[in-house]
Design a protein around this motif. Structure first.
Motif, PDB file in Angstrom:
ATOM      1  N   ILE A  58       0.737  -1.597  -0.048  1.00  0.00           N
ATOM      2  CA  ILE A  58       0.131  -0.294   0.059  1.00  0.00           C
ATOM      3  C   ILE A  58       0.829   0.652  -0.131  1.00  0.00           C
ATOM      4  O   ILE A  58       1.204   1.270   1.725  1.00  0.00           O
ATOM      5  N   PRO A  59       1.246   2.129  -1.148  1.00  0.00           N
ATOM      6  CA  PRO A  59       1.945   3.209  -1.012  1.00  0.00           C
ATOM      7  C   PRO A  59       1.678   4.366  -0.378  1.00  0.00           C
ATOM      8  O   PRO A  59       0.331   4.531   0.020  1.00  0.00           O
ATOM      9  N   GLY A  60       2.831   4.208   0.841  1.00  0.00           N
ATOM     10  CA  GLY A  60       2.564   5.212   1.842  1.00  0.00           C
ATOM     11  C   GLY A  60       2.915   4.842   2.985  1.00  0.00           C
ATOM     12  O   GLY A  60       2.798   5.552   3.584  1.00  0.00           O
ATOM     13  N   PRO A 112      -5.456  -8.937 -13.533  1.00  0.00           N
ATOM     14  CA  PRO A 112      -4.675  -8.694 -15.197  1.00  0.00           C
ATOM     15  C   PRO A 112      -3.550  -9.733 -14.531  1.00  0.00           C
ATOM     16  O   PRO A 112      -3.049  -9.844 -13.364  1.00  0.00           O
ATOM     17  N   PHE A 113      -3.629 -10.987 -15.212  1.00  0.00           N
ATOM     18  CA  PHE A 113      -2.406 -11.600 -16.123  1.00  0.00           C
ATOM     19  C   PHE A 113      -1.594 -11.253 -16.650  1.00  0.00           C
ATOM     20  O   PHE A 113      -2.007 -11.214 -17.982  1.00  0.00           O
ATOM     21  N   ALA A 127      -4.601  -8.821  -5.192  1.00  0.00           N
ATOM     22  CA  ALA A 127      -6.274  -8.333  -5.031  1.00  0.00           C
ATOM     23  C   ALA A 127      -5.555  -6.498  -5.270  1.00  0.00           C
ATOM     24  O   ALA A 127      -5.866  -5.750  -4.075  1.00  0.00           O
ATOM     25  N   PRO A 128      -5.820  -5.852  -7.071  1.00  0.00           N
ATOM     26  CA  PRO A 128      -5.184  -4.599  -6.986  1.00  0.00           C
ATOM     27  C   PRO A 128      -6.831  -3.867  -6.409  1.00  0.00           C
ATOM     28  O   PRO A 128      -6.564  -2.804  -5.792  1.00  0.00           O
ATOM     29  N   ALA A 132      -6.273  -1.012  -3.886  1.00  0.00           N
ATOM     30  CA  ALA A 132      -6.589   0.897  -4.555  1.00  0.00           C
ATOM     31  C   ALA A 132      -7.540   1.668  -2.848  1.00  0.00           C
ATOM     32  O   ALA A 132      -7.817   2.050  -3.271  1.00  0.00           O
ATOM     33  N   VAL A 133      -8.456   0.452  -3.147  1.00  0.00           N
ATOM     34  CA  VAL A 133      -9.714   1.161  -1.789  1.00  0.00           C
ATOM     35  C   VAL A 133      -8.438   0.973  -0.181  1.00  0.00           C
ATOM     36  O   VAL A 133      -9.338   2.382   0.018  1.00  0.00           O
TER      37      VAL A 133
END
Length: 236
Positions: A58-60, A112-113, A127-128, A132-133
């Motif tokens: 998770i960025p940050g 996506p693969f 689990a993108p 993101a959420v």
């Protein structure tokens, strides 16, 4: 009686048979997957993550979003023209933590693969949408704690303005000195283009007249915008 040479030959045969058995054990799932097509390989790749912890960057954030349990179901695979990329659609039931925050999620996921060599692997995270959420929720938490108005405004959905976004509550939080905003838990429901979140929070800080230590629960909504999720109608 068998001679030493006979026993040596027999031992060599046994070793060869064991080696062949190990090779078949390792190669058979892949051979079956290749014979059945990319769908089976991709479904197997997703399901195999359930045996281990799923860790999502998770960025940050100071920690990874890490599962305690997770389960992919209702998996369907769409292979794009050219056969080098595919998208797996599934439901994901996830329970885990991001640092001190409990995270529980149920809903749709799209992974996506890409084909690398002869192996199908996730193009990014497994689990993108969940990442993101949770990334948006954590960015909001950090921005509230730091008083970062610029980041808070960037997390709002397109066209969101006015007090429909809970501006008065945001200002009340930002008015505190020595502010600490803790998310104790996020309970997520992920749909195709939106997410609904119940947040359990604790707010600590100091006003000129008194200290503040509050706990509560609030409902948040996010909408998908490209590959990210933004808050709508507001941040609080």
């Amino acid at each position: 009686m068998r001679s030493t040479q006979d026993w040596s030959r027999l031992g060599g045969v046994v070793i060869a048979l064991l080696a062949a058995g190990v090779a078949l054990t390792v190669l058979m799932p892949r051979l079956l997957g290749m014979a059945a097509g990319p769908e089976v390989e991709i479904i197997t790749a997703l399901k195999s993550t359930e045996q281990d912890r799923l860790e999502l960057a998770i960025p940050g954030a100071g920690a990874r979003l890490t599962s305690q349990t997770h389960h992919f179901a209702r998996i369907t695979v769409s292979v794009e023209p050219g056969g080098q990329r595919a998208v797996a659609s599934a439901t994901l039931d996830f329970s885990g933590r991001l640092g001190r925050t409990e995270v529980s999620s149920l809903g749709v996921e799209q992974v996506p693969f890409v084909l690398r060599g002869r192996e199908w692997v996730p193009e990014g995270l497994a689990a993108p949408r969940l990442a993101a959420v949770v990334g948006a929720l954590e960015a909001r938490r950090r921005a509230l704690e730091a008083g970062d108005r610029k980041t808070l405004m960037a997390l709002r959905g397109p066209g969101e303005a006015g007090d429909g976004g809970g501006e008065a509550e945001v200002e009340r939080v930002l008015a505190l000195q020595r502010r600490r905003y803790e998310a104790r838990a996020w309970y997520l429901r992920l749909e195709r283009d939106e997410a609904v979140v119940t947040e359990e929070w604790r707010l600590e800080g100091v006003l000129p007249s008194r200290p503040v230590d509050e706990k509560g629960q609030r409902r948040l909504s996010l909408i998908r915008s490209g590959e990210e999720f933004l808050f709508s109608p507001g941040l609080m």
